[in-house]
Design a protein around this motif. Structure first.
Motif, PDB file in Angstrom:
ATOM      1  N   SER A 262       0.840  -1.199   0.000  1.00  0.00           N
ATOM      2  CA  SER A 262       0.000   0.000   0.000  1.00  0.00           C
ATOM      3  C   SER A 262       0.875   1.249   0.000  1.00  0.00           C
ATOM      4  O   SER A 262       0.586   2.240  -0.682  1.00  0.00           O
ATOM      5  N   TRP A 263       1.957   1.207   0.760  1.00  0.00           N
ATOM      6  CA  TRP A 263       2.892   2.324   0.824  1.00  0.00           C
ATOM      7  C   TRP A 263       3.549   2.560  -0.537  1.00  0.00           C
ATOM      8  O   TRP A 263       3.645   3.702  -1.002  1.00  0.00           O
ATOM      9  N   LEU A 264       3.961   1.496  -1.210  1.00  0.00           N
ATOM     10  CA  LEU A 264       4.569   1.645  -2.526  1.00  0.00           C
ATOM     11  C   LEU A 264       3.559   2.192  -3.539  1.00  0.00           C
ATOM     12  O   LEU A 264       3.916   2.990  -4.415  1.00  0.00           O
ATOM     13  N   GLN A 265       2.316   1.787  -3.426  1.00  0.00           N
ATOM     14  CA  GLN A 265       1.281   2.305  -4.323  1.00  0.00           C
ATOM     15  C   GLN A 265       1.118   3.812  -4.123  1.00  0.00           C
ATOM     16  O   GLN A 265       1.027   4.572  -5.102  1.00  0.00           O
ATOM     17  N   THR A 271       4.479  -0.070 -10.791  1.00  0.00           N
ATOM     18  CA  THR A 271       4.330   0.194 -12.220  1.00  0.00           C
ATOM     19  C   THR A 271       4.913  -0.977 -13.000  1.00  0.00           C
ATOM     20  O   THR A 271       5.581  -1.847 -12.427  1.00  0.00           O
ATOM     21  N   PRO A 272       4.705  -1.009 -14.317  1.00  0.00           N
ATOM     22  CA  PRO A 272       5.328  -2.075 -15.118  1.00  0.00           C
ATOM     23  C   PRO A 272       6.854  -2.052 -15.091  1.00  0.00           C
ATOM     24  O   PRO A 272       7.489  -3.020 -15.514  1.00  0.00           O
ATOM     25  N   ASP A 293      -2.892  -4.506 -10.604  1.00  0.00           N
ATOM     26  CA  ASP A 293      -3.380  -3.263 -11.210  1.00  0.00           C
ATOM     27  C   ASP A 293      -2.227  -2.363 -11.647  1.00  0.00           C
ATOM     28  O   ASP A 293      -2.310  -1.676 -12.663  1.00  0.00           O
ATOM     29  N   GLY A 294      -1.138  -2.356 -10.868  1.00  0.00           N
ATOM     30  CA  GLY A 294      -0.010  -1.510 -11.214  1.00  0.00           C
ATOM     31  C   GLY A 294       0.869  -2.082 -12.306  1.00  0.00           C
ATOM     32  O   GLY A 294       1.651  -1.356 -12.922  1.00  0.00           O
ATOM     33  N   GLY A 295       0.776  -3.389 -12.537  1.00  0.00           N
ATOM     34  CA  GLY A 295       1.596  -4.036 -13.549  1.00  0.00           C
ATOM     35  C   GLY A 295       2.991  -4.398 -13.081  1.00  0.00           C
ATOM     36  O   GLY A 295       3.852  -4.734 -13.892  1.00  0.00           O
ATOM     37  N   ALA A 296       3.224  -4.341 -11.763  1.00  0.00           N
ATOM     38  CA  ALA A 296       4.538  -4.708 -11.229  1.00  0.00           C
ATOM     39  C   ALA A 296       4.749  -6.215 -11.312  1.00  0.00           C
ATOM     40  O   ALA A 296       3.785  -6.989 -11.375  1.00  0.00           O
TER      41      ALA A 296
END
Length: 495
Positions: A262-265, A271-272, A293-296
């Protein structure tokens, strides 16, 4: 440039959608690019090499690649890390941290590790080393030399000096605390940015840059926010270790009021371009959905965690949600086949059956998944137009048993050193199991001497600075005191 053709009894090609198996397959490349994959190449070839009963396939991609003389292995059955001096003690911090190796020894550890990676069929690597025995983090000059070593050996690498703004340490009362130095963290990020600008695409594009902050709990919000912005500006891959320990999760929640993911979001770091080892401790489906959702990408390193009785909840369930998985070794040995085998077994134990995770899922993570994490479609597969990153695994070994399926045989019983040849960017970097230009005997002896120096440094970091030999217990006790004062290097592993 010669046009080279390789033949073997089995070959893993790529049909545009998936890996496919060719019997009596051929791959032809000219320079750094593949021209043909299949059977019956119709053109002329300057040199054919027939490997007989072997599997030709794409090189493995290791995105948490051991770049070190691994200190993690020293924790095996040696008690609590607080007592054995792997992590910093309050006493060590107050006296001033220091380097355990000379600058030359720091570079040597990469030469040793990169040789091992190639030896195990790894053609693309994003290395990882420990900061515990460093004075702080890595430097620009160090990595300029590391890039030279990678280029000399021919290993495709994603490089950058690791940076951090803090370090965890143990207080005398056994509690975990944190030391911060924001200026050092920002200076490290500036060095990483300069390295990226100077070296990304260097050595005929064999070297690419990456942003490699240490761990989520060793980086301040300002450092991570600047990392996120720089990753966008440079279109640079960013790797950040997170969700790898309960202590880390508790510390992030205490400091930031959120779970690590959550913190990284919130910081814009899902991200990808984001590669995240290890994802073991998450806060349920909400955290997993953030990743998807972020594509990580998650970089899965099953062996190093299994040693301590820890494992990912479910490789198969995460993958079914749309998670992209890459693989990493992270620890000794640098054997992705072993990580695939143990990863498969562990996943099925965690999932209570064999339906969610397959052999191919693990192989895909070591090839196609790693390429996707790096935003590339020209590695991790053998197809016309792709990079000539090619490995050859011997299928004649008695330990492999009767051959019934080349990939399953290798995952069930194979090992990294079944790789007998490796081509990276069209260059043969290993032939007959010999990495070109490397004296294995001299390499191993230097590693042995240097590893003993690393072991001695544990005494500096342990409370009370005990004799280093008392910090490491043999698996079975010595029968007498013969070895009590003998250095480990006196036991020459090559005799």
């Amino acid at each position: 440039m010669k046009r080279i053709g390789l033949r073997a009894s089995c070959l893993v090609g790529f049909d545009g959608m998936q890996h496919v198996l060719w019997r009596d397959g051929e791959v032809v490349f000219h320079g750094s690019r593949i021209e043909f994959v299949g059977r019956g190449y119709p053109g002329s070839v300057d040199q054919w090499i027939d490997y007989g009963n072997a599997l030709i396939g794409p090189g493995f991609i290791d995105l948490d690649a051991l770049g070190d003389l691994d200190s993690t292995v020293l924790t095996l059955d040696n008690g609590d890390e607080r007592d054995m001096g792997r992590m910093w003690s309050q006493q060590y911090l107050s006296e001033g941290s220091r380097e355990s190796y000379s600058p030359e020894e720091e570079v040597f550890k990469y030469r040793y590790a990169f040789t091992q990676l190639i030896r195990n069929g790894i053609t693309t690597a994003m290395p990882i080393t420990s900061m515990y025995y460093r004075e702080w983090a890595e430097t620009y000059d160090e990595f300029a030399a590391v890039a030279g070593v990678a280029a000399e050996l021919g290993l495709r690498t994603y490089l950058g000096p690791c940076y951090m703004s803090g370090m965890s340490y143990w207080r005398a009362d056994g509690t975990l605390a944190h030391h911060w130095d924001e200026n050092r963290g920002m200076a490290g990020l500036e060095a990483a940015e300069q390295f990226f600008k100077d070296f990304d695409g260097s050595h005929q594009d064999l070297i690419r840059g990456a942003l490699l902050p240490d761990r989520i709990q060793t980086c301040t919000p300002a450092l991570l926010q600047r990392t996120a912005a720089l990753s966008r500006e440079l279109n640079a891959p960013m790797r950040l270790h997170c969700c790898q320990g309960q202590g880390e999760v508790a510390m992030v929640e205490q400091l930031r009021g959120a779970s690590p993911l959550s913190w990284l979001q919130q910081l814009g770091l899902l991200t990808p371009r984001s590669l995240l080892p290890h994802g073991i401790y998450t806060r349920g489906d909400d955290d997993l959905q953030r990743l998807v959702d972020g594509g990580a990408s998650l970089v899965h390193c099953p062996v190093v965690f299994a040693r301590d009785g820890e494992a990912l909840d479910s490789f198969g369930r995460y993958r079914a949600k749309g998670m992209n998985f890459a693989l990493g070794t992270d620890t000794w040995p640098a054997d992705l086949l072993d990580n695939m085998r143990q990863g498969l077994n562990i996943a099925r134990l965690m999932e209570g059956g064999n339906e969610l995770t397959s052999t191919l899922d693990m192989y895909n993570a070591a090839t196609l998944g790693g390429a996707k994490a790096l935003g590339r479609d020209d590695i991790g597969r053998l197809a016309p137009g792709c990079k000539a990153d090619i490995t050859v695994f011997n299928l004649r070994g008695l330990h492999l048993g009767p051959l019934f399926d080349p990939l399953k045989n290798l995952l069930l019983a194979g090992r990294g050193d079944d790789c007998i040849a490796s081509y990276i960017d069209g260059r043969c970097v290993m032939h007959d199991g010999q990495v070109q230009g490397v004296d294995y005997t001299a390499l191993q002896r230097q590693a042995q001497r240097q590893f003993e120096k690393l072991m001695r440094s544990h005494s500096d970091r342990a409370f009370g600075q005990p004799d280093w030999k008392t910090l490491f217990r043999p698996a079975i006790p010595f029968a007498d005191d013969y070895s009590a004062d003998a250095p480990l290097s006196a036991i020459d592993p090559l005799l």
